[in-house]
Design a protein around this motif. Structure first.
Motif, short mmCIF file in Angstrom:
data_model
loop_
_atom_site.label_atom_id
_atom_site.label_comp_id
_atom_site.label_asym_id
_atom_site.label_seq_id
_atom_site.Cartn_x
_atom_site.Cartn_y
_atom_site.Cartn_z
N ASN A 60 102.89 -30.31 -76.60
CA ASN A 60 104.28 -30.37 -77.05
C ASN A 60 105.15 -29.36 -76.31
O ASN A 60 106.32 -29.64 -76.00
N LYS A 85 106.41 -39.22 -74.32
CA LYS A 85 107.60 -39.62 -75.06
C LYS A 85 107.40 -40.98 -75.74
O LYS A 85 107.71 -41.14 -76.93
N SER A 88 104.71 -40.69 -78.60
CA SER A 88 105.24 -40.03 -79.80
C SER A 88 106.19 -40.94 -80.56
O SER A 88 106.15 -41.01 -81.80
N TYR A 91 104.12 -43.80 -82.18
CA TYR A 91 103.20 -43.29 -83.21
C TYR A 91 103.97 -42.88 -84.46
O TYR A 91 103.47 -43.04 -85.58
N GLN A 92 105.18 -42.35 -84.29
CA GLN A 92 105.99 -41.98 -85.45
C GLN A 92 106.46 -43.21 -86.21
O GLN A 92 106.60 -43.18 -87.43
#
Length: 223
Positions: A60, A85, A88, A91-92
């Motif tokens: 991160n 990017k 993330s 996955y969020q």
């Protein structure tokens, strides 16, 4: 006789051929120096980022650093930024779809890699073209010049070697200039293409290694 005098005495078409080949040669050398510098810089960027990546305790932090300089990052750092990017973000949205996030990250990294390779390969195909066609263009100028020399010889009352030699010599210079343009261009094309292929392999290795890291992190988070 010298090269300049032979050029000045050559016919209009042969002069055009010589000038075209000289222009090809100048452009080729400009591309050779430019691409050599850019590819050398790309190799250095790969090495520098690899050193930072493999010693980083937190990806991160590395991502935030790349994000801060996202307009300037190149090579593997740009590939890393794109992949992390996308991973993330996906996955969020749905933590239960880790495989979809990994696939999205992989596609994003490969697109970034292709853009990087497009920038690295810029103008290199021109060298291959120059190396392929320059001898033929020079040969065309030579054939045309020799043809005119023999036409002039046929119209002369007394045929002598002294009469035809300058015409043949100035015609042969076209072939020499063609080879002068072609040989460095084709050598540089092969060398630069090999450098691009090695850089591409480095990018592919990084994508595979980083994808494996993301997969392990996704599994660890689910546990």
């Amino acid at each position: 006789m010298n090269i300049i005098d032979l050029f000045l005495q050559a016919g209009f078409l042969v002069k055009c051929v010589m000038l075209l080949l000289l222009i090809f040669s100048i452009i080729s050398w400009a591309i050779i120096f430019q691409r050599t510098k850019i590819l050398g810089k790309a190799k250095k960027q790969i090495e520098q980022f690899d050193n930072s990546f493999w010693v980083a305790d937190d990806l991160n932090v590395l991502f935030d650093k790349a994000k801060f300089n996202k307009e300037e990052i190149r090579g593997t750092e740009h590939i890393f930024y794109s992949g992390f990017k996308e991973f993330s973000r996906l996955y969020q949205i749905n933590p239960n779809m880790a495989e979809a996030a990994l696939d999205g990250a992989s596609r994003s990294m490969r697109l970034s890699m292709n853009r990087e390779l497009d920038n690295l390969e810029l103008h290199i195909p021109f060298l291959g073209t120059v190396g392929s066609i320059s001898p033929y263009i020079g040969l065309f100028g030579t054939v045309w010049g020799i043809m005119n020399a023999f036409i002039s010889l046929g119209e002369a009352k007394q045929a002598t070697l002294k009469l035809v030699a300058p015409g043949i010599a100035e015609a042969l210079i076209a072939t020499a200039i063609g080879l002068f343009a072609a040989i460095p261009a084709i050598l540089a094309y092969n060398r630069l293409s090999l450098s691009v292929s090695r850089i591409e392999q480095s990018y592919l290795n990084f994508i595979d290694e980083f994808s494996a890291i993301l997969q392990r992190q996704a599994v660890a988070i689910r546990k």
